[in-house]
Design a protein around this motif. Structure first.
Motif, PDB file in Angstrom:
ATOM      1  N   GLU A  67       0.992  -1.297  -0.055  1.00 20.68           N
ATOM      2  CA  GLU A  67       0.099   0.098  -0.002  1.00 20.68           C
ATOM      3  C   GLU A  67       0.890   1.362   0.024  1.00 20.68           C
ATOM      4  OE1 GLU A  67      -2.569  -0.155   3.401  1.00 20.68           O
ATOM      5  OE2 GLU A  67      -4.112  -1.605   2.257  1.00 20.68           O
ATOM      6  N   PHE A  68       1.892   1.235   0.884  1.00 22.55           N
ATOM      7  CA  PHE A  68       2.780   2.484   0.706  1.00 22.55           C
ATOM      8  C   PHE A  68       3.471   2.525  -0.683  1.00 22.55           C
ATOM      9  CE2 PHE A  68       7.420   3.622   1.287  1.00 22.55           C
ATOM     10  CZ  PHE A  68       6.897   5.355   1.704  1.00 22.55           C
ATOM     11  N   ALA A  69       4.005   1.448  -1.246  1.00 28.67           N
ATOM     12  CA  ALA A  69       4.402   1.608  -2.618  1.00 28.67           C
ATOM     13  C   ALA A  69       3.483   2.123  -3.668  1.00 28.67           C
ATOM     14  CB  ALA A  69       5.012   0.005  -3.178  1.00 28.67           C
ATOM     15  N   ALA A  70       2.154   1.579  -3.671  1.00 31.92           N
ATOM     16  CA  ALA A  70       1.000   2.198  -4.307  1.00 31.92           C
ATOM     17  C   ALA A  70       0.815   3.579  -4.126  1.00 31.92           C
ATOM     18  CB  ALA A  70      -0.327   1.434  -3.967  1.00 31.92           C
ATOM     19  N   SER A  71       0.841   4.169  -2.737  1.00 28.84           N
ATOM     20  CA  SER A  71       0.625   5.404  -2.455  1.00 28.84           C
ATOM     21  C   SER A  71       1.685   6.469  -3.359  1.00 28.84           C
ATOM     22  CB  SER A  71       0.707   5.745  -1.249  1.00 28.84           C
ATOM     23  OG  SER A  71       1.631   5.502  -0.511  1.00 28.84           O
ATOM     24  N   ILE A  72       3.073   5.618  -3.190  1.00 27.66           N
ATOM     25  CA  ILE A  72       4.021   6.610  -4.001  1.00 27.66           C
ATOM     26  C   ILE A  72       3.985   6.646  -5.345  1.00 27.66           C
ATOM     27  CG2 ILE A  72       6.577   6.469  -4.311  1.00 27.66           C
ATOM     28  CD1 ILE A  72       7.106   5.245  -1.544  1.00 27.66           C
ATOM     29  N   ILE A  73       3.470   5.453  -5.987  1.00 29.33           N
ATOM     30  CA  ILE A  73       3.201   5.235  -7.309  1.00 29.33           C
ATOM     31  C   ILE A  73       2.115   6.223  -7.643  1.00 29.33           C
ATOM     32  CG2 ILE A  73       2.401   4.100  -9.312  1.00 29.33           C
ATOM     33  CD1 ILE A  73       3.936   1.591  -7.956  1.00 29.33           C
TER      34      ILE A  73
END
Length: 449
Positions: A67-73
């Motif tokens: 979820e953290f990676a998706a928010s960064i993307i």
């Protein structure tokens, strides 16, 4: 965040350039070595085990990291779109995937307001080089009217100045255009704050002219064309002294003036842009436009006096002395006049002229003789608006009651008319002949005779 949509994430990652891909990897603490394919593969490896689990409705074990990676993307993708570096085809594909995901999930669990906010980007393409634009459909009127009125202005912290520097430096000004809000250096755009005199009502105040960036000004200069791609050439300020020359004024007098130039700049067209210019010449144009930075009429194209545009041909030579406006070279543009953009497509070769990747790169420069003002040259890929979009730009007709009120205000020096007539009419019982006697003294109005 809920269930991760890998199709949307993959589409956003594939639209990244090397710069955005390295930014995501840096924030994730992963290696940034390799070419673009390696960088994209390394980003998608974060979601490798989530594909099968999400397909079966299970929650991955390290869902927090994903979820953290998706928010960064998502954040990097929004920044890429706001700067105008995301291809139009990729934005359309991502918007379609988001619409399908919203329809499949049956709306947003946070409520109708959040669902409408999530669906808002699907209505946008490109108007001013950022995320503004329109798709065909019922939302055309609403989006264009919001663009005109300034509603739903985005809270933007990005710096995108005409000097091609993206860092905060000195006094900054924010564009007041809807869906824009970028920041630019006040010294670069020739806008300076003026300290107002101290008064009792305003002890300390600062005033300036309403500020709009160059993309918002061009977007509203011609209602029949919208900006399709504003990244084909960086904006160029004509502030470089080149020579002194003799010109003829409107009074047929000879005088020596200083000529300034933008220098040689390059227009870079992608393979997709070259194909659109050649396949759909009535819908797409490559336009060279100029604006005066301190123009009192911001939303118009304004070519300087003695403008001399030069463009590179197929064999590498420069075509100079291109006439870009219809008025006399020594005539200034009136306050109620406007110029037209110059169509550069007619100077492009009908075939060839591209490299192995299908891209085209041409040089362009503007020379002028106007020392009183500063001018900015821009080259945009423009697209013709549909009839429905142009109609939506028009203001609704004024109602009769509003017209009468406006005329009454003008007749009374800009103030509302006095409210004595309704009271007088009520006192006389609504008699149309009574207003002449209503202003007389009471003894005379009673008719003692």
């Amino acid at each position: 965040m809920g269930k991760i949509d890998l199709d949307i994430i993959k589409a956003k990652v594939q639209a990244f350039r090397v710069l955005e891909a390295k930014d995501v990897l840096h924030q994730l603490g992963l290696s940034r070595a390799g070419n673009k394919a390696d960088l994209i593969g390394r980003i998608m490896s974060v979601f490798s085990d989530a594909a099968a689990l999400n397909a079966n409705g299970y929650r991955p074990r390290d869902i927090g990291r994903q979820e953290f990676a998706a928010s960064i993307i998502d954040k990097v993708h929004k920044d890429q779109v706001s700067q105008g570096h995301c291809p139009w085809t990729s934005r359309r594909a991502i918007n379609d995937l988001e619409q399908k995901a919203a329809a499949k999930s049956g709306g947003n669990a946070a409520g109708p307001a959040a669902a409408a906010a999530d669906a808002q980007p699907a209505k946008k393409q490109r108007i001013n080089g950022t995320t503004v634009g329109l798709q065909d459909g019922a939302a055309v009127d609403d989006v264009i009217k919001a663009f005109l009125t300034g509603a739903d202005a985005l809270s933007n912290t990005k710096v995108r100045c005409i000097c091609s520097e993206f860092v905060e430096k000195g006094q900054m000004l924010q564009c007041e255009g809807a869906f824009c809000g970028v920041w630019q250096h006040a010294t670069c755009v020739r806008q300076h704050m003026r300290n107002m005199p101290v008064t009792l009502l305003q002890p300390s105040s600062v005033s300036r002219q309403q500020f709009f960036c160059e993309r918002c000004r061009i977007a509203r200069a011609d209602p029949f064309w919208e900006i399709f791609d504003a990244t084909v050439m960086p904006p160029a300020v004509a502030d470089k002294f080149v020579r002194n020359g003799v010109v003829t004024t409107q009074m047929q007098q000879q005088m020596t003036v200083a000529f300034h130039s933008t220098g040689l700049r390059h227009v870079t067209l992608s393979k997709n842009n070259v194909m659109l210019l050649r396949a759909k010449p009535q819908e797409y144009k490559l336009m060279a436009m100029c604006i005066q930075l301190d123009d009192k009429v911001p939303f118009r194209i304004h070519w300087p006096m003695h403008a001399n545009l030069s463009f590179e041909t197929l064999n590498g030579s420069m075509i100079s002395s291109i006439r870009v406006h219809q008025r006399l070279a020594s005539a200034k543009l009136g306050i109620n006049q406007r110029d037209e953009g110059y169509d550069l497509r007619q100077l492009l070769p009908a075939s060839g002229g591209t490299n192995q990747a299908g891209m085209m790169r041409k040089g362009i420069s503007l020379e002028l003789a106007d020392a009183d003002h500063t001018y900015l040259l821009v080259v945009y890929m423009m697209r013709r608006r549909s009839r429905e979009q142009v109609k939506a730009l028009m203001k609704p007709p004024e109602q009769l009651t509003h017209s009468v009120q406006r005329i009454c205000r003008h007749m009374h020096g800009g103030h509302s008319p006095p409210q004595q007539q309704p009271a007088a009419a009520a006192a006389t019982g609504g008699n149309p002949a009574a207003p002449a006697a209503a202003g007389q003294p009471a003894a005379a109005s009673n008719g003692d005779s």
